[in-house]
Enzyme design. Structure first.
Site, PDB file in Angstrom:
ATOM      1  N   TYR A  37     -46.985  19.684  -3.928  1.00 34.78           N
ATOM      2  CA  TYR A  37     -47.060  19.689  -2.459  1.00 34.78           C
ATOM      3  C   TYR A  37     -45.834  19.003  -1.865  1.00 34.78           C
ATOM      4  O   TYR A  37     -45.188  19.530  -0.953  1.00 34.78           O
ATOM      5  CB  TYR A  37     -48.349  18.973  -2.056  1.00 34.78           C
ATOM      6  CG  TYR A  37     -48.581  18.811  -0.575  1.00 34.78           C
ATOM      7  CD1 TYR A  37     -48.801  19.909   0.248  1.00 34.78           C
ATOM      8  CD2 TYR A  37     -48.624  17.540   0.003  1.00 34.78           C
ATOM      9  CE1 TYR A  37     -49.051  19.746   1.606  1.00 34.78           C
ATOM     10  CE2 TYR A  37     -48.876  17.371   1.350  1.00 34.78           C
ATOM     11  CZ  TYR A  37     -49.082  18.474   2.154  1.00 34.78           C
ATOM     12  OH  TYR A  37     -49.330  18.303   3.491  1.00 34.78           O
ATOM     13  N   ASP A  90     -51.702  36.878   6.288  1.00 27.30           N
ATOM     14  CA  ASP A  90     -51.522  36.257   4.973  1.00 27.30           C
ATOM     15  C   ASP A  90     -50.038  35.938   4.855  1.00 27.30           C
ATOM     16  O   ASP A  90     -49.209  36.856   4.748  1.00 27.30           O
ATOM     17  CB  ASP A  90     -51.965  37.243   3.881  1.00 27.30           C
ATOM     18  CG  ASP A  90     -51.753  36.682   2.485  1.00 27.30           C
ATOM     19  OD1 ASP A  90     -51.140  35.589   2.351  1.00 27.30           O
ATOM     20  OD2 ASP A  90     -52.181  37.330   1.522  1.00 27.30           O
ATOM     21  N   ARG A  98     -58.338  33.098   5.189  1.00 25.58           N
ATOM     22  CA  ARG A  98     -59.713  33.241   4.673  1.00 25.58           C
ATOM     23  C   ARG A  98     -60.677  32.246   5.278  1.00 25.58           C
ATOM     24  O   ARG A  98     -61.870  32.500   5.353  1.00 25.58           O
ATOM     25  CB  ARG A  98     -59.706  33.084   3.160  1.00 25.58           C
ATOM     26  CG  ARG A  98     -59.034  34.287   2.527  1.00 25.58           C
ATOM     27  CD  ARG A  98     -59.220  34.285   1.028  1.00 25.58           C
ATOM     28  NE  ARG A  98     -58.478  35.390   0.449  1.00 25.58           N
ATOM     29  CZ  ARG A  98     -57.850  35.349  -0.716  1.00 25.58           C
ATOM     30  NH1 ARG A  98     -57.894  34.245  -1.441  1.00 25.58           N
ATOM     31  NH2 ARG A  98     -57.197  36.386  -1.166  1.00 25.58           N
ATOM     32  N   GLY A 119     -57.360  25.743  10.251  1.00 26.38           N
ATOM     33  CA  GLY A 119     -57.262  24.499   9.487  1.00 26.38           C
ATOM     34  C   GLY A 119     -57.568  23.268  10.322  1.00 26.38           C
ATOM     35  O   GLY A 119     -57.833  23.353  11.528  1.00 26.38           O
ATOM     36  N   GLN A 120     -57.497  22.123   9.666  1.00 27.48           N
ATOM     37  CA  GLN A 120     -57.818  20.857  10.354  1.00 27.48           C
ATOM     38  C   GLN A 120     -56.928  20.673  11.592  1.00 27.48           C
ATOM     39  O   GLN A 120     -57.427  20.335  12.672  1.00 27.48           O
ATOM     40  CB  GLN A 120     -57.630  19.673   9.391  1.00 27.48           C
ATOM     41  CG  GLN A 120     -58.116  18.347   9.975  1.00 27.48           C
ATOM     42  CD  GLN A 120     -57.637  17.131   9.191  1.00 27.48           C
ATOM     43  OE1 GLN A 120     -56.844  17.229   8.260  1.00 27.48           O
ATOM     44  NE2 GLN A 120     -58.105  15.962   9.578  1.00 27.48           N
ATOM     45  N   ILE A 166     -54.086  12.715   8.445  1.00 29.87           N
ATOM     46  CA  ILE A 166     -54.605  12.978   9.795  1.00 29.87           C
ATOM     47  C   ILE A 166     -56.125  12.820   9.803  1.00 29.87           C
ATOM     48  O   ILE A 166     -56.837  13.403   8.984  1.00 29.87           O
ATOM     49  CB  ILE A 166     -54.210  14.400  10.271  1.00 29.87           C
ATOM     50  CG1 ILE A 166     -52.687  14.574  10.218  1.00 29.87           C
ATOM     51  CG2 ILE A 166     -54.747  14.655  11.678  1.00 29.87           C
ATOM     52  CD1 ILE A 166     -51.889  13.596  11.062  1.00 29.87           C
ATOM     53  N   GLY A 210     -52.375  29.432  10.047  1.00 27.88           N
ATOM     54  CA  GLY A 210     -53.287  28.374   9.574  1.00 27.88           C
ATOM     55  C   GLY A 210     -54.161  27.854  10.704  1.00 27.88           C
ATOM     56  O   GLY A 210     -54.537  26.665  10.731  1.00 27.88           O
TER      57      GLY A 210
HETATM   58  N1  LIG Z   1     -54.104  17.122   7.511  1.00 27.34           N
HETATM   59  C1  LIG Z   1     -53.247  16.196   7.101  1.00 27.34           C
HETATM   60  O1  LIG Z   1     -53.628  15.052   6.827  1.00 27.34           O
HETATM   61  C2  LIG Z   1     -51.780  16.530   6.976  1.00 27.34           C
HETATM   62  C3  LIG Z   1     -50.877  15.506   6.665  1.00 27.34           C
HETATM   63  C4  LIG Z   1     -49.536  15.791   6.536  1.00 27.34           C
HETATM   64  C5  LIG Z   1     -49.075  17.081   6.756  1.00 27.34           C
HETATM   65  N2  LIG Z   1     -49.954  18.079   7.055  1.00 27.34           N
HETATM   66  C6  LIG Z   1     -49.410  19.448   7.241  1.00 27.34           C
HETATM   67  O2  LIG Z   1     -49.884  20.008   8.457  1.00 27.34           O
HETATM   68  C7  LIG Z   1     -50.035  21.432   8.305  1.00 27.34           C
HETATM   69  C8  LIG Z   1     -51.474  21.818   8.659  1.00 27.34           C
HETATM   70  O3  LIG Z   1     -52.348  21.118   7.785  1.00 27.34           O
HETATM   71  P1  LIG Z   1     -53.941  21.146   7.893  1.00 27.34           P
HETATM   72  O4  LIG Z   1     -54.417  19.792   7.605  1.00 27.34           O
HETATM   73  O5  LIG Z   1     -54.373  21.830   9.128  1.00 27.34           O
HETATM   74  O6  LIG Z   1     -54.277  22.045   6.616  1.00 27.34           O
HETATM   75  P2  LIG Z   1     -55.643  22.818   6.277  1.00 27.34           P
HETATM   76  O7  LIG Z   1     -55.735  22.912   4.791  1.00 27.34           O
HETATM   77  O8  LIG Z   1     -56.786  22.255   7.035  1.00 27.34           O
HETATM   78  O9  LIG Z   1     -55.310  24.253   6.866  1.00 27.34           O
HETATM   79  C9  LIG Z   1     -54.350  25.079   6.272  1.00 27.34           C
HETATM   80  C10 LIG Z   1     -54.721  26.506   6.569  1.00 27.34           C
HETATM   81  O10 LIG Z   1     -53.824  27.345   5.821  1.00 27.34           O
HETATM   82  C11 LIG Z   1     -54.511  28.539   5.593  1.00 27.34           C
HETATM   83  N3  LIG Z   1     -53.933  29.323   4.501  1.00 27.34           N
HETATM   84  C12 LIG Z   1     -54.073  29.125   3.156  1.00 27.34           C
HETATM   85  N4  LIG Z   1     -53.487  30.157   2.515  1.00 27.34           N
HETATM   86  C13 LIG Z   1     -52.969  30.985   3.448  1.00 27.34           C
HETATM   87  C14 LIG Z   1     -52.277  32.223   3.405  1.00 27.34           C
HETATM   88  N5  LIG Z   1     -51.979  32.818   2.226  1.00 27.34           N
HETATM   89  N6  LIG Z   1     -51.912  32.811   4.567  1.00 27.34           N
HETATM   90  C15 LIG Z   1     -52.207  32.220   5.750  1.00 27.34           C
HETATM   91  N7  LIG Z   1     -52.872  31.072   5.868  1.00 27.34           N
HETATM   92  C16 LIG Z   1     -53.258  30.459   4.720  1.00 27.34           C
HETATM   93  C17 LIG Z   1     -55.936  28.135   5.263  1.00 27.34           C
HETATM   94  O11 LIG Z   1     -56.819  29.206   5.614  1.00 27.34           O
HETATM   95  C18 LIG Z   1     -56.141  26.888   6.134  1.00 27.34           C
HETATM   96  O12 LIG Z   1     -56.931  27.195   7.265  1.00 27.34           O
HETATM   97  C19 LIG Z   1     -49.659  21.734   6.847  1.00 27.34           C
HETATM   98  O13 LIG Z   1     -48.297  22.098   6.791  1.00 27.34           O
HETATM   99  C20 LIG Z   1     -49.862  20.401   6.152  1.00 27.34           C
HETATM  100  O14 LIG Z   1     -49.074  20.306   4.998  1.00 27.34           O
HETATM  101  C21 LIG Z   1     -51.292  17.832   7.166  1.00 27.34           C
END
Ligand SMILES: NC(=O)c1ccc[n+]([C@@H]2O[C@H](COP(=O)([O-])OP(=O)(O)OC[C@H]3O[C@@H](n4cnc5c(N)ncnc54)[C@H](O)[C@@H]3O)[C@@H](O)[C@H]2O)c1
Length: 326
Positions: free
Chosen positions: A143, A53, A36, A11-12, A173, A8
Site C-alpha cells: 500500500y 472499474d 462493488r 468508500g469511507q 480517518i 470509490g
Molecule cells: N480511510 C483512511 O483512514 C485513509 C487514510 C489515508 C489515506 N486514505 C486514502 O483515501 C482514499 C479513500 O480511502 P477510503 O478510506 O475511502 O477507502 P475505502 O476502502 O473505504 O474505499 C475505497 C473504495 O474503492 C473501491 N474500489 C476497489 N476496487 C475498485 C476498482 N477496481 N474500481 C473502482 N473502485 C474500486 C471500493 O469499492 C471502495 O468503495 C484512498 O486513496 C486511501 O488510500 C484513506
C-alpha cells in the site's frame, strides 16, 4: 460547469466527500462512481451515480469522456491490510487504476485530479516524530509503495504534462457514517462501535502505538481546500503532510472511558497490522500545507470523541429500531 467525478464513492471517504461536493457545486454536477461496494442510499439517490472499474481502461475512459468530466477525485483504493493479503488486486487497483485515471485525464482535457496519499508513504527509516514533509520515505508495505508511486506519478503529470494533480498524505480517518475497510488505523473507529454496543473492546494494536489521525469533517475540509487552493501559492502538489491529532489506543480508551465509565479495553495484537503501524510516523509536520493553502484542522481528540459518540449512538439506536420493526 464541467462535471466532477468521484471514484470509490461508496468508500469511507468517498461516501462523505460526494455529499459535501454536491452541496458546494450542485447535485447534478457531482457523479458518484462506485464499484462493488454498495453505495449508501443518500449518495446513490441525491445525484448521478455510475459504476466504474478503475482497473478497466475502457470503463475509466468512458466515464471521463461521456460525462464531460473536468475534475476527478480519485478515491478508489485497496487499503493497507487488505493490500498485503492480495498483491495482484493491490497492484491492479492502486497502481494501474491510478495510471488509467491519469491517462484518461490527459486524453480528455480534464482540468484537475485529486489523489489522496497516506502516512503509509513513509517507512521504518523515516524520522517518526513530527515527520517532515520532505524526508526519506522507503515504505515497506505494498500500500505504501503504491502511495509513493501515486505521489511521484502525480508530480510527473504536473511537470511533464501540465495536468493539475494534487494530493495529501492523510492519516488514519475516523468517522461514523461508513465503516472503514481493512486499514491499519480502523481500530480507532471500531473502538467507538464496540464501546457503545458492548462496553468493551479488544484492540489489535499495542496500547502504546502512537499514530496520526484525523476526524472526517477535517479530512473532507482538507481535500476540498487543497483542490480549491490558489495554484500560484503551491510549491508542492501531490505530497502534503496534513496533521490533526495523534494518540495511542490507551489514550483513546481513556478518553472514551471518561465519557462511558463502564468501558474497558484489552489487547490481542495482530502481528500484520502491528508491523504496519510500527513502520508509520507518530506525528506529522504539516507546515507546508499550513503555509501553502492555510490548512488548519478543527477537531482535537476530545471534540472528535464527543461528536463520534453522539452521532454513532444515534445511528446505532436507529439501526436497532429498524431491526425490531422488521
Ligand atoms: N480511510 C483512511 O483512514 C485513509 C487514510 C489515508 C489515506 N486514505 C486514502 O483515501 C482514499 C479513500 O480511502 P477510503 O478510506 O475511502 O477507502 P475505502 O476502502 O473505504 O474505499 C475505497 C473504495 O474503492 C473501491 N474500489 C476497489 N476496487 C475498485 C476498482 N477496481 N474500481 C473502482 N473502485 C474500486 C471500493 O469499492 C471502495 O468503495 C484512498 O486513496 C486511501 O488510500 C484513506
Amino acid at each position: 460547469m464541467r462535471k466532477i467525478l468521484v471514484t470509490g464513492a461508496a468508500g469511507q471517504i468517498g461516501s462523505e466527500l460526494v455529499p459535501a461536493l454536491r452541496q458546494l457545486y450542485g447535485d447534478e454536477n457531482v457523479i458518484a462512481a462506485g464499484h462493488r461496494t454498495p453505495m449508501p442510499d443518500d449518495v446513490r439517490e441525491s445525484g448521478p451515480a455510475i459504476t466504474v472499474d478503475v482497473t478497466d481502461v475502457a470503463s475509466v475512459q468512458r466515464a471521463v469522456r461521456d460525462h464531460d468530466v473536468g475534475t476527478v477525485y480519485h478515491m478508489s483504493s485497496l487499503l493497507s491490510a487488505l493490500a498485503e493479503t492480495n498483491r495482484q488486486r493491490a497492484h491492479a487497483v492502486n497502481i494501474e487504476g491510478l495510471y488509467n485515471v491519469l491517462e484518461a485525464a490527459v486524453d480528455n482535457d480534464v482540468d484537475q485530479v485529486i489523489v489522496p496519499s497516506s502516512i503509509a508513504a513513509f517507512g521504518p527509516d523515516t524520522p517518526p516524530d513530527n515527520t517532515p514533509n520532505e524526508t526519506l520515505q522507503r515504505p515497506t508495505t505494498l500500500y505504501g509503495i503504491s502511495k509513493v508511486f501515486g505521489e511521484l506519478m502525480g508530480n510527473y503529470y504536473v511537470e511533464k504534462l501540465g495536468l493539475d494533480v494534487r494530493g495529501l498524505r492523510l492519516p488514519g480517518i475516523i468517522s461514523w457514517k461508513t465503516e472503514p475497510t481493512a486499514g491499519t488505523t480502523d481500530y480507532a473507529v471500531a473502538i467507538f462501535y464496540a464501546a457503545i454496543r458492548d462496553g468493551r473492546y479488544t484492540c489489535y494494536l499495542r496500547p502504546d502505538t502512537r499514530l496520526p489521525m484525523m476526524y472526517m469533517p477535517d479530512c473532507i475540509k482538507a481535500i476540498i481546500d487543497l483542490a480549491r487552493a490558489d495554484a500560484s501559492r503551491l510549491r508542492h502538489h501531490t505530497d502534503f503532510n496534513v496533521g490533526a491529532v495523534s494518540f495511542t489506543p490507551a489514550e483513546l480508551a481513556e478518553v472514551i472511558a471518561s465519557r462511558l465509565p463502564d468501558f474497558s479495553i484489552d489487547y490481542d495484537v495482530d502481528p500484520l497490522r502491528q508491523g504496519i503501524a510500527d513502520s508509520w510516523p507518530n506525528s506529522l509536520d504539516d507546515s507546508a500545507a499550513r503555509e501553502e493553502w492555510d490548512w488548519n484542522p478543527s477537531f482535537d481528540l476530545d471534540a472528535m470523541a464527543d461528536d463520534m459518540l453522539d452521532n454513532l449512538s444515534r445511528k446505532l439506536a436507529g439501526e436497532g429500531r429498524s431491526d425490531q420493526e422488521e
